[in-house]
Design an enzyme around this catalytic site. Structure first.
Site, PDB file in Angstrom:
ATOM      1  N   LYS A  53       0.938  -1.113  -0.037  1.00  0.00           N
ATOM      2  CA  LYS A  53      -0.020   0.089   0.015  1.00  0.00           C
ATOM      3  C   LYS A  53       0.829   1.220   0.080  1.00  0.00           C
ATOM      4  O   LYS A  53       0.651   2.231  -0.866  1.00  0.00           O
ATOM      5  CB  LYS A  53      -0.955   0.012   1.493  1.00  0.00           C
ATOM      6  CG  LYS A  53      -2.092  -1.061   1.075  1.00  0.00           C
ATOM      7  CD  LYS A  53      -2.953  -1.390   2.310  1.00  0.00           C
ATOM      8  CE  LYS A  53      -3.859  -2.579   2.089  1.00  0.00           C
ATOM      9  NZ  LYS A  53      -4.496  -2.910   3.236  1.00  0.00           N
ATOM     10  N   GLN A  97      -4.673  -1.543   9.410  1.00  0.00           N
ATOM     11  CA  GLN A  97      -4.412  -2.908   8.838  1.00  0.00           C
ATOM     12  C   GLN A  97      -5.054  -3.966   9.808  1.00  0.00           C
ATOM     13  O   GLN A  97      -4.823  -4.158  11.059  1.00  0.00           O
ATOM     14  CB  GLN A  97      -3.062  -3.299   8.488  1.00  0.00           C
ATOM     15  CG  GLN A  97      -3.081  -4.531   7.879  1.00  0.00           C
ATOM     16  CD  GLN A  97      -3.558  -4.491   6.466  1.00  0.00           C
ATOM     17  OE1 GLN A  97      -3.520  -3.327   5.796  1.00  0.00           O
ATOM     18  NE2 GLN A  97      -3.683  -5.636   6.023  1.00  0.00           N
ATOM     19  N   ASP A 120     -11.129   2.742   3.943  1.00  0.00           N
ATOM     20  CA  ASP A 120     -11.362   1.717   3.743  1.00  0.00           C
ATOM     21  C   ASP A 120     -12.752   1.199   3.726  1.00  0.00           C
ATOM     22  O   ASP A 120     -13.196   0.096   3.477  1.00  0.00           O
ATOM     23  CB  ASP A 120     -10.809   0.682   4.971  1.00  0.00           C
ATOM     24  CG  ASP A 120      -9.700  -0.264   4.749  1.00  0.00           C
ATOM     25  OD1 ASP A 120      -9.669  -0.295   3.773  1.00  0.00           O
ATOM     26  OD2 ASP A 120      -8.770  -0.336   5.730  1.00  0.00           O
TER      27      ASP A 120
HETATM   28  N1  GUN Z   1      -6.972  -7.088   6.213  1.00  0.00           N
HETATM   29  C1  GUN Z   1      -7.310  -7.760   5.089  1.00  0.00           C
HETATM   30  N2  GUN Z   1      -7.702  -6.993   4.212  1.00  0.00           N
HETATM   31  C2  GUN Z   1      -7.921  -5.842   4.707  1.00  0.00           C
HETATM   32  C3  GUN Z   1      -8.230  -4.391   4.033  1.00  0.00           C
HETATM   33  O1  GUN Z   1      -9.016  -4.528   2.841  1.00  0.00           O
HETATM   34  N3  GUN Z   1      -8.318  -3.384   4.661  1.00  0.00           N
HETATM   35  C4  GUN Z   1      -7.498  -3.453   5.996  1.00  0.00           C
HETATM   36  N4  GUN Z   1      -7.771  -2.456   7.139  1.00  0.00           N
HETATM   37  N5  GUN Z   1      -7.201  -4.503   6.682  1.00  0.00           N
HETATM   38  C5  GUN Z   1      -7.221  -5.652   5.854  1.00  0.00           C
END
Ligand code: GUN
Length: 290
Positions: A53, A97, A120
């Site tokens: 990311k 995350q 998100d």
């Molecule tokens: N963990 C697995 N997929 C995601 C996601 O799309 N966003 C976040 N914040 N954590 C994750």
């Protein structure tokens, strides 16, 4: 039949070129989109995702504010970090995350993120917006799947969509987004009896169960579109989805590979949401973007 392989990498690359232009337009007004990414603990998979990311942000000109916090962090300390980021004008998106360590109250963390920075799409307000059709930010993985389907000109309206996996991150928002596009949606999950009797009806089969080789050819209708959201690390270190790709690609009309299908789109939609957040703020503050 041999399925068309839906190339998520190439769509992601094309979209990211457009993002670089949108970021440049913002920078002309002295606005640099900023994304804060909070990684808690040392889960290796989460570290890989966060690294991707951050790198993707840099490549299109988004400033990333990465914080790596200890596994032992208290709930209060983490909430305090989020409150600080909510108030930071350089930060347009905040991503924590998941998963989080057990001492952390995930619901409280997600509700503390300012709605207008919830790139998100996990805040209750944004989840509610998905239900009523007033979405601010769509969750990145299902958003990426919709973009792939649209790009491939795959009709959604009136189609039988079967989703395997009912998580808050993928399955449930995916269902809502496709219902909003007038699909007939069924959601299956770990307790579904005789999964195949559902999957065989799917015109579009979306699998996000986290079980390698869960979907075999006998479970798939001839000509179905198969979207594999699974990312599983096998004992030999290789990555596989939830679908028997070799077998199912002989029956489906189109299929996403793993890696190279949905994965690159998830990160791409995070960039989209972050840039959109910066654009909204700039327009709200009276800037006229080109
Ligand atoms: N963990 C697995 N997929 C995601 C996601 O799309 N966003 C976040 N914040 N954590 C994750």
């Amino acid at each position: 039949m041999t399925a068309k392989i839906i190339d998520g990498r190439s769509l992601a690359a094309a979209m990211r070129k457009g993002f670089a232009e949108r970021v440049a337009a913002l920078k002309e007004h002295s606005v640099t989109p900023g994304l804060a990414v909070l990684l808690i603990g040392d889960d290796p998979a989460s570290a890989v995702y966060v690294g991707r990311k951050v790198k993707a942000c840099e490549a299109v000109g988004i400033k990333s504010f990465a914080q790596h916090l200890p596994e032992s962090i208290s709930n209060a300390e983490l909430l305090g970090r989020i409150v600080e980021l909510n108030a930071n004008p350089e930060v347009h998106g905040i991503l924590v995350q998941l998963p989080l360590p057990p001492q952390i109250d995930m619901a409280q963390v997600l509700e503390t993120i300012a709605v207008e920075k919830d790139v998100d799409g996990f805040h209750l307000y944004n989840v509610g917006g998905l239900v009523t059709g007033n979405t601010v930010f769509s969750p990145c993985t299902p958003f990426g799947v919709v973009k792939l389907l649209e790009h491939e000109n795959i009709p959604i309206e009136g189609q039988n969509v079967v989703i395997v996996g009912a998580s808050n991150i993928v399955g449930k928002p995916m269902a809502l987004m496709l219902m909003a596009r007038d699909a007939t949606v069924s959601i299956c999950h770990a307790k579904t009896r005789d999964l195949a009797q559902f999957t065989i009806l799917a015109d579009i089969l979306i699998v996000a169960a986290g079980v390698p080789n869960l979907i075999v050819p006998q479970m798939v209708k001839h000509g179905a579109v198969v979207i594999d959201v699974g990312i599983n690390r096998l004992a030999d270190g290789s990555i596989a989805g939830d679908v028997d790709f070799e077998g199912v690609s002989k029956k489906a009309s189109a299929i996403t590979p793993v890696p190279g299908g949905v994965g690159p789109m998830t990160v791409t939609m995070l960039l989209e949401n972050t840039i959109k957040s910066a654009e909204h703020k700039a327009i709200f503050e009276g800037l006229e973007l080109a």
